[in-house]
Design a protein around this motif. Structure first.
Motif, PDB file in Angstrom:
ATOM      1  N   THR A  27     -24.108  50.617 -28.133  1.00 19.22           N
ATOM      2  CA  THR A  27     -23.464  50.552 -26.816  1.00 19.22           C
ATOM      3  C   THR A  27     -23.152  49.113 -26.408  1.00 19.22           C
ATOM      4  O   THR A  27     -22.292  48.895 -25.557  1.00 19.22           O
ATOM      5  CB  THR A  27     -24.321  51.208 -25.715  1.00 19.22           C
ATOM      6  OG1 THR A  27     -25.526  50.471 -25.521  1.00 19.22           O
ATOM      7  CG2 THR A  27     -24.621  52.653 -26.047  1.00 19.22           C
ATOM      8  N   TYR A  28     -23.827  48.146 -27.007  1.00 12.19           N
ATOM      9  CA  TYR A  28     -23.545  46.743 -26.689  1.00 12.19           C
ATOM     10  C   TYR A  28     -22.353  46.199 -27.473  1.00 12.19           C
ATOM     11  O   TYR A  28     -21.679  45.290 -27.015  1.00 12.19           O
ATOM     12  CB  TYR A  28     -24.768  45.865 -26.958  1.00 12.19           C
ATOM     13  CG  TYR A  28     -25.931  46.176 -26.053  1.00 12.19           C
ATOM     14  CD1 TYR A  28     -25.807  46.093 -24.680  1.00 12.19           C
ATOM     15  CD2 TYR A  28     -27.160  46.562 -26.580  1.00 12.19           C
ATOM     16  CE1 TYR A  28     -26.872  46.379 -23.842  1.00 12.19           C
ATOM     17  CE2 TYR A  28     -28.230  46.838 -25.753  1.00 12.19           C
ATOM     18  CZ  TYR A  28     -28.077  46.749 -24.386  1.00 12.19           C
ATOM     19  OH  TYR A  28     -29.135  47.034 -23.562  1.00 12.19           O
ATOM     20  N   LEU A  30     -19.821  48.215 -28.727  1.00 14.65           N
ATOM     21  CA  LEU A  30     -18.692  49.131 -28.621  1.00 14.65           C
ATOM     22  C   LEU A  30     -17.592  48.668 -27.653  1.00 14.65           C
ATOM     23  O   LEU A  30     -16.411  48.817 -27.967  1.00 14.65           O
ATOM     24  CB  LEU A  30     -19.204  50.516 -28.211  1.00 14.65           C
ATOM     25  CG  LEU A  30     -18.258  51.693 -28.316  1.00 14.65           C
ATOM     26  CD1 LEU A  30     -17.781  51.866 -29.749  1.00 14.65           C
ATOM     27  CD2 LEU A  30     -18.943  52.944 -27.833  1.00 14.65           C
ATOM     28  N   PRO A  31     -17.912  48.117 -26.482  1.00 16.87           N
ATOM     29  CA  PRO A  31     -16.847  47.762 -25.521  1.00 16.87           C
ATOM     30  C   PRO A  31     -15.788  46.840 -26.120  1.00 16.87           C
ATOM     31  O   PRO A  31     -16.084  45.929 -26.882  1.00 16.87           O
ATOM     32  CB  PRO A  31     -17.605  47.069 -24.392  1.00 16.87           C
ATOM     33  CG  PRO A  31     -18.965  47.653 -24.442  1.00 16.87           C
ATOM     34  CD  PRO A  31     -19.229  47.867 -25.918  1.00 16.87           C
ATOM     35  N   ALA A  37     -13.367  52.182 -24.021  1.00 12.57           N
ATOM     36  CA  ALA A  37     -14.606  51.993 -24.775  1.00 12.57           C
ATOM     37  C   ALA A  37     -15.772  51.672 -23.854  1.00 12.57           C
ATOM     38  O   ALA A  37     -16.915  52.048 -24.150  1.00 12.57           O
ATOM     39  CB  ALA A  37     -14.437  50.886 -25.813  1.00 12.57           C
ATOM     40  N   GLU A  38     -15.497  51.009 -22.737  1.00 11.98           N
ATOM     41  CA  GLU A  38     -16.570  50.667 -21.807  1.00 11.98           C
ATOM     42  C   GLU A  38     -17.194  51.924 -21.201  1.00 11.98           C
ATOM     43  O   GLU A  38     -18.411  52.030 -21.094  1.00 11.98           O
ATOM     44  CB  GLU A  38     -16.053  49.747 -20.686  1.00 11.98           C
ATOM     45  CG  GLU A  38     -15.663  48.361 -21.140  1.00 11.98           C
ATOM     46  CD  GLU A  38     -14.269  48.290 -21.738  1.00 11.98           C
ATOM     47  OE1 GLU A  38     -13.495  49.276 -21.636  1.00 11.98           O
ATOM     48  OE2 GLU A  38     -13.963  47.247 -22.342  1.00 11.98           O
ATOM     49  N   SER A  41     -19.129  53.729 -23.925  1.00 16.35           N
ATOM     50  CA  SER A  41     -20.369  53.010 -24.161  1.00 16.35           C
ATOM     51  C   SER A  41     -21.398  53.324 -23.081  1.00 16.35           C
ATOM     52  O   SER A  41     -22.572  53.591 -23.368  1.00 16.35           O
ATOM     53  CB  SER A  41     -20.090  51.508 -24.209  1.00 16.35           C
ATOM     54  OG  SER A  41     -21.286  50.791 -24.329  1.00 16.35           O
ATOM     55  N   GLU A  42     -20.961  53.312 -21.840  1.00 13.83           N
ATOM     56  CA  GLU A  42     -21.863  53.607 -20.724  1.00 13.83           C
ATOM     57  C   GLU A  42     -22.320  55.058 -20.760  1.00 13.83           C
ATOM     58  O   GLU A  42     -23.459  55.369 -20.433  1.00 13.83           O
ATOM     59  CB  GLU A  42     -21.195  53.278 -19.399  1.00 13.83           C
ATOM     60  CG  GLU A  42     -22.133  53.238 -18.227  1.00 13.83           C
ATOM     61  CD  GLU A  42     -23.210  52.174 -18.323  1.00 13.83           C
ATOM     62  OE1 GLU A  42     -24.350  52.447 -17.883  1.00 13.83           O
ATOM     63  OE2 GLU A  42     -22.945  51.082 -18.837  1.00 13.83           O
ATOM     64  N   TYR A  45     -24.984  55.304 -23.382  1.00 19.27           N
ATOM     65  CA  TYR A  45     -26.198  54.681 -22.851  1.00 19.27           C
ATOM     66  C   TYR A  45     -26.896  55.618 -21.859  1.00 19.27           C
ATOM     67  O   TYR A  45     -28.121  55.763 -21.877  1.00 19.27           O
ATOM     68  CB  TYR A  45     -25.846  53.351 -22.181  1.00 19.27           C
ATOM     69  CG  TYR A  45     -27.043  52.537 -21.803  1.00 19.27           C
ATOM     70  CD1 TYR A  45     -27.682  51.728 -22.743  1.00 19.27           C
ATOM     71  CD2 TYR A  45     -27.552  52.573 -20.520  1.00 19.27           C
ATOM     72  CE1 TYR A  45     -28.788  50.976 -22.409  1.00 19.27           C
ATOM     73  CE2 TYR A  45     -28.666  51.828 -20.171  1.00 19.27           C
ATOM     74  CZ  TYR A  45     -29.271  51.026 -21.117  1.00 19.27           C
ATOM     75  OH  TYR A  45     -30.383  50.290 -20.774  1.00 19.27           O
TER      76      TYR A  45
END
Length: 138
Positions: A27-28, A30-31, A37-38, A41-42, A45
């Motif tokens: 997740t860190y 991926l953005p 993607a953000e 990713s969130e 998470y």
């Protein structure tokens, strides 16, 4: 099926924890890789956070059911720190405490994701309204 999963988790807790950790690392990085993607990713998470809470609950029940025998033949509980005994005491004695703790954990997990989704769909004004309501709930 859930019972089989719980048994699998208890037998493979370290490996599952490693997989969760690896996915959190994903997740860190991926953005910025693709559109939205953000948010993806969130979302990952957040799902991992809920899964972690579920896993912790299963492991806590298992640890609560077992006791360890110390060198001096005294019974040791896995939660030996003063803070953990204090928290566990509240957890066991107060249904209100349990409910509030779960609501706070869940609201912390969904807060950023909800803000991101609302900002994307309905704009900044709605985002701040959602953020305000989540903070009021907390």
């Amino acid at each position: 099926m859930l019972d089989k999963y719980q048994q699998f988790l208890l037998r493979n807790a370290a490996q599952i924890s490693s997989i969760e950790s690896g996915l959190r690392t994903l997740t860190y990085i991926l953005p910025g890789r693709f559109a939205d993607a953000e948010i993806a990713s969130e979302a990952i998470y957040t799902v991992l956070g809920f899964l972690g809470i579920y896993h912790d609950r299963i492991l806590a029940k298992a640890a609560d059911a077992k006791t360890l025998i110390g060198k001096d033949n005294n019974i040791l509980h896995p939660q030996e720190t003063t803070f953990n005994r204090y928290q566990l005491s509240f957890w066991r004695s107060s249904k209100a405490y349990r409910s509030i703790a779960v609501i706070l954990c869940c609201s912390q997990l969904i807060e950023k994701l909800a803000e991101m989704v609302v900002a994307k769909k309905w704009g900044e004004k709605r985002r701040w309204q959602v953020a305000t309501w989540i903070e009021i709930i907390k």
